[in-house]
Design a protein around this motif. Structure first.
Motif, PDB file in Angstrom:
ATOM      1  N   LYS A  19       0.844  -1.194   0.000  1.00 58.58           N
ATOM      2  CA  LYS A  19       0.000   0.000   0.000  1.00 58.58           C
ATOM      3  C   LYS A  19       0.872   1.234   0.000  1.00 58.58           C
ATOM      4  O   LYS A  19       1.791   1.347   0.816  1.00 58.58           O
ATOM      5  N   ILE A  20       0.577   2.113  -0.921  1.00 52.05           N
ATOM      6  CA  ILE A  20       1.344   3.346  -1.040  1.00 52.05           C
ATOM      7  C   ILE A  20       0.424   4.494  -0.625  1.00 52.05           C
ATOM      8  O   ILE A  20      -0.646   4.690  -1.210  1.00 52.05           O
ATOM      9  N   TRP A  21       0.847   5.212   0.423  1.00 51.81           N
ATOM     10  CA  TRP A  21       0.016   6.264   1.008  1.00 51.81           C
ATOM     11  C   TRP A  21       0.615   7.622   0.676  1.00 51.81           C
ATOM     12  O   TRP A  21       1.822   7.794   0.679  1.00 51.81           O
ATOM     13  N   ASN A  22      -0.276   8.582   0.425  1.00 52.14           N
ATOM     14  CA  ASN A  22       0.149   9.967   0.286  1.00 52.14           C
ATOM     15  C   ASN A  22       0.096  10.582   1.685  1.00 52.14           C
ATOM     16  O   ASN A  22      -0.960  10.604   2.323  1.00 52.14           O
ATOM     17  N   THR A  23       1.215  11.090   2.158  1.00 54.96           N
ATOM     18  CA  THR A  23       1.242  11.573   3.540  1.00 54.96           C
ATOM     19  C   THR A  23       0.533  12.919   3.694  1.00 54.96           C
ATOM     20  O   THR A  23       0.181  13.297   4.798  1.00 54.96           O
ATOM     21  N   ASP A  24       0.338  13.639   2.587  1.00 57.22           N
ATOM     22  CA  ASP A  24      -0.387  14.916   2.696  1.00 57.22           C
ATOM     23  C   ASP A  24      -1.885  14.687   2.842  1.00 57.22           C
ATOM     24  O   ASP A  24      -2.523  15.214   3.740  1.00 57.22           O
ATOM     25  N   THR A  25      -2.422  13.873   1.925  1.00 55.65           N
ATOM     26  CA  THR A  25      -3.863  13.647   1.980  1.00 55.65           C
ATOM     27  C   THR A  25      -4.225  12.502   2.916  1.00 55.65           C
ATOM     28  O   THR A  25      -5.397  12.288   3.205  1.00 55.65           O
ATOM     29  N   ARG A  26      -3.206  11.752   3.345  1.00 57.97           N
ATOM     30  CA  ARG A  26      -3.390  10.610   4.241  1.00 57.97           C
ATOM     31  C   ARG A  26      -4.283   9.537   3.628  1.00 57.97           C
ATOM     32  O   ARG A  26      -5.035   8.855   4.308  1.00 57.97           O
ATOM     33  N   ARG A  27      -4.201   9.436   2.310  1.00 54.34           N
ATOM     34  CA  ARG A  27      -4.997   8.435   1.614  1.00 54.34           C
ATOM     35  C   ARG A  27      -4.083   7.407   0.973  1.00 54.34           C
ATOM     36  O   ARG A  27      -2.949   7.719   0.633  1.00 54.34           O
ATOM     37  N   CYS A  28      -4.641   6.224   0.805  1.00 55.55           N
ATOM     38  CA  CYS A  28      -3.912   5.188   0.070  1.00 55.55           C
ATOM     39  C   CYS A  28      -4.072   5.484  -1.414  1.00 55.55           C
ATOM     40  O   CYS A  28      -5.194   5.530  -1.930  1.00 55.55           O
TER      41      CYS A  28
END
Lengths: 252, 433
Positions: B87-96
């Motif tokens: 799983k690759i998460w965007n740390t800004d939007t906190r979404r996968c």
């Protein structure tokens, strides 16, 4: 000498080991954990053990020669024996996973050295899983020829990863071969022949030899005639499929 | 007796436990801890827990998480593990943003320095790459297909690491091997060119880290292993520069002479940025060892052993940010037999790694009390699951991590009779009577 006389494994007429006493299974699982000794790195390979005449154990330094030919899955060693006299100055090694077969080749080389003093000192054999431990034996670019003759075909798709020629293993062979070094492959299984050719063709660090180059290469003829497996195929009138490729610098 | 125990370990998955892991955002925006299938993230900047959002599935992971890692200057968080999902998460939007399916269980992850590629390795020795071209279109949640780029022959890959300059990718396996591969411009076409093999370890290689040096853009590689050594390598040639027998030199062996050597396997390494120090976690050591890497002499030596007083805290994971303000440590396991709580974790931090006392030339490190840890009790509650945990649980946890690691990575030795017994079960050898 007396001991040899008594040893039933050694033929009385030729003084060579007799194959019937070294029968082994045709296949060995390359995926299983290995419990034989493996050199930690290429500098730990004991040349004095493999080539005692050329690397006397007493002398620590002196001969800096390195192994240049590797016969991967050498079987009963037919090719090595032919190459040994053809390239007397080159060190060569056979690698075989089945321990009984390795034992046979060891005995065969020893017997040949006794029968032909001064010859066969440049050839040796080792029991190892070459799919796992090539980098433990050879430095980068150390080899000039690698042989893969009549490897196990592993027909089932789920077993394709056990094939000794596969796209990812070619990376390691390309690492061990120097630029210009040559990979020789041959099989009597058409499907495997196509597979090996496709793998080599698809790899950016290998290019096929031209027909003229194949014609000029002395070793190419030995592929189908020198090995036990090749002679068996010829006896049965079978077909062989050959792929000979050169290690090149990749164009990026 | 022991052999029967091992046999059980072979067959039952219940005994399989995963160590707790920790990852620190490069600028210390957040801290992530994974234990079992549980992923816990705490926002250090705002001092509050973070809930990640994954539109595709809940819970995020179905089985033990084996890797968590921040990358691409903190823009990404990657988690992966035994459920064969990356799983690759965007740390800004906190979404996968991506869920990648792997064919096998995932054992290691690395993110290219430019953040365009995520590499992951599986238990069959294959390293895969995923291109992240659409990273900024955060709304599209898509599944990506991974491409195999290189392989260790059917051997569990334990660690993947990009060199400091991003030109090479190093992969370590349980067959004592470290492979350094040229990371190509077009990784999706495969990584064929092997730069070197770093050979010298005599047991599985457990972890890798790069130590930065200005004069050497690719950095120096350090590796930890089940042979209880940490080694320093020149990756260009693959030559072994120095070996540090950490457990012997840290005095672990004397104090505990009876135990066999593999008890002191190296569990984790963490290079301290902007210094030549490497923090080392060792099985059986309640603390960390700081190694100093002298890059001009090319040597590795013990700088300091930091013991954690007053509790049995044997770290299973280490992490730090790029400023190296704190060294974060975690200990714990996914599921401990005979315990009521399903997963156990404890987080601690050490400060003072960058401050050298001008008089003594020593580091003045402090193991922080729970209240002094950045984020305080709130952070601990989120990351540990609870603020306080009984001590004896941790000793049991450390023990079960050790056994799990051994069962996974050490080659099993069987006596001749035992081997014959095992062979009896083989299909091709059914006895013909």
């Amino acid at each position: 000498m007396l001991k040899n006389e008594a040893n039933p494994n050694i033929s009385k007429t030729t003084r060579l080991p007799r194959k019937r006493f070294y029968r082994a299974r045709a296949h060995s699982n390359p995926l299983s954990d290995s419990h034989f000794p493996v050199p930690i790195s290429p500098s730990h390979v004991d040349y004095s053990l493999c080539y005692p005449q050329l690397f006397p154990p007493s002398k620590q330094v002196g001969n800096s020669k390195k192994i240049q030919f590797a016969d991967i899955g050498c079987g009963f060693g037919g090719l090595l024996i032919s190459l040994s006299t053809l390239f007397p100055e080159t060190l060569m090694i056979g690698m075989e996973l089945r321990d009984k077969v390795t034992e046979y080749v060891k005995e065969r080389i020893l017997a040949l050295r006794v029968a032909n003093p001064g010859q066969y000192n440049n050839v040796s054999v080792v029991r190892t899983n070459s799919m796992k431990y090539i980098p433990n034996y050879f430095e980068k670019g150390q080899l000039s020829k690698m042989f893969f003759l009549f490897p196990d075909p592993h027909f089932k798709e789920k077993n394709h990863r056990r094939r000794v020629i596969s796209p990812h293993l070619l990376d390691e062979y390309a690492y061990a071969l120097g630029v210009g070094g040559i990979m020789y492959t041959i099989t009597d299984v058409e499907e495997l022949g196509e597979w090996m050719k496709a793998c080599l063709e698809g790899h950016p660090m290998f290019e096929a030899l031209t027909d003229e180059e194949l014609e000029a290469d002395l070793v190419v003829k030995l592929l189908s005639t020198a090995t036990e497996e090749g002679q068996k195929v010829a006896r049965n009138g079978g077909q062989t499929f050959r792929a000979v490729y050169r290690r090149i610098v990749p164009t990026i | 007796m022991e052999e029967t125990a091992m046999e059980d370990g072979d067959h039952s998955r219940d005994r399989e436990v995963a160590p707790a892991l920790i990852a620190i955002h490069p600028t210390q925006e957040s801290v992530a801890v994974a234990v079992g299938s549980d992923l816990r993230v705490f926002d250090l900047h705002n001092g509050c827990p973070i809930s990640l959002v994954d539109d595709s599935s809940e819970p995020f992971h179905l089985d033990s998480i084996r890797v968590i890692r921040y990358g691409a200057k903190g823009k990404l968080l990657v988690t992966a593990g035994d459920d064969k999902l990356v799983k690759i998460w965007n740390t800004d939007t906190r979404r996968c943003i991506y869920t990648v399916s792997s064919e096998k269980r995932v054992s290691a992850v690395a993110i290219s320095n430019d953040g365009l590629f995520v590499c992951f390795a599986d238990k069959f020795g294959v390293v895969w790459v995923v291109g992240l071209d659409g990273l900024h279109e955060t709304q599209t949640l898509s599944s990506k297909k991974a491409v195999p780029i290189l392989a260790h022959y059917c051997s569990i890959i334990t660690s993947l690491e990009f060199s400091t300059d991003g030109r090479f990718i190093a992969s370590a396996d349980r067959d004592f091997k470290i492979r350094v591969t040229v990371f190509p411009k077009k990784p999706l076409d495969g990584a064929y060119e092997i730069q070197s093999f770093c050979l010298g370890h005599t047991e599985y290689v457990s972890c890798l880290a790069f130590v930065c040096a200005l004069e050497y853009p690719e950095g120096f590689l350090v590796s930890g292993s089940g042979d209880s050594t940490v080694r320093l390598w020149d990756i260009a040639s693959g030559s072994l520069l120095d070996t540090c027998e950490v457990s012997a030199e840290a005095g672990l062996v004397e104090s505990n002479g009876k135990e066999d050597e593999c008890c002191f396997a190296i569990t984790d390494l963490c290079a301290i940025p902007n210094s030549s120090l490497v923090a080392v976690a060792i099985q059986g050591l309640p603390g960390v060892v700081l190694l100093s890497c002298n890059l001009s002499d090319k040597t590795l030596s013990i700088f300091k052993v930091i013991y954690i007083e007053g509790e049995a805290f044997i770290p299973t994971g280490l992490g730090t940010s790029s400023s190296a303000e704190f060294l974060w440590m975690v200990t714990g396991v996914s599921n401990l037999q005979g315990s009521d709580s399903t997963s156990l974790t404890r987080v601690k931090a050490i400060s003072g790694l960058t401050k050298i006392n001008p008089d003594s030339g020593e580091l003045e490190t402090t193991v922080l009390e729970d209240n002094d840890v950045p984020g305080g009790m709130q952070l601990l509650e989120k990351l540990q699951g609870s603020a306080s945990i009984k001590e004896e649980v941790f000793l049991a946890a450390a023990e079960s991590v050790k056994i799990a690691m051994r069962n996974l990575l050490i080659k099993k030795q069987y006596s001749v009779e035992r081997r014959d017994f095992r062979k009896r079960g083989r299909n091709d050898r059914k006895i013909k009577h």
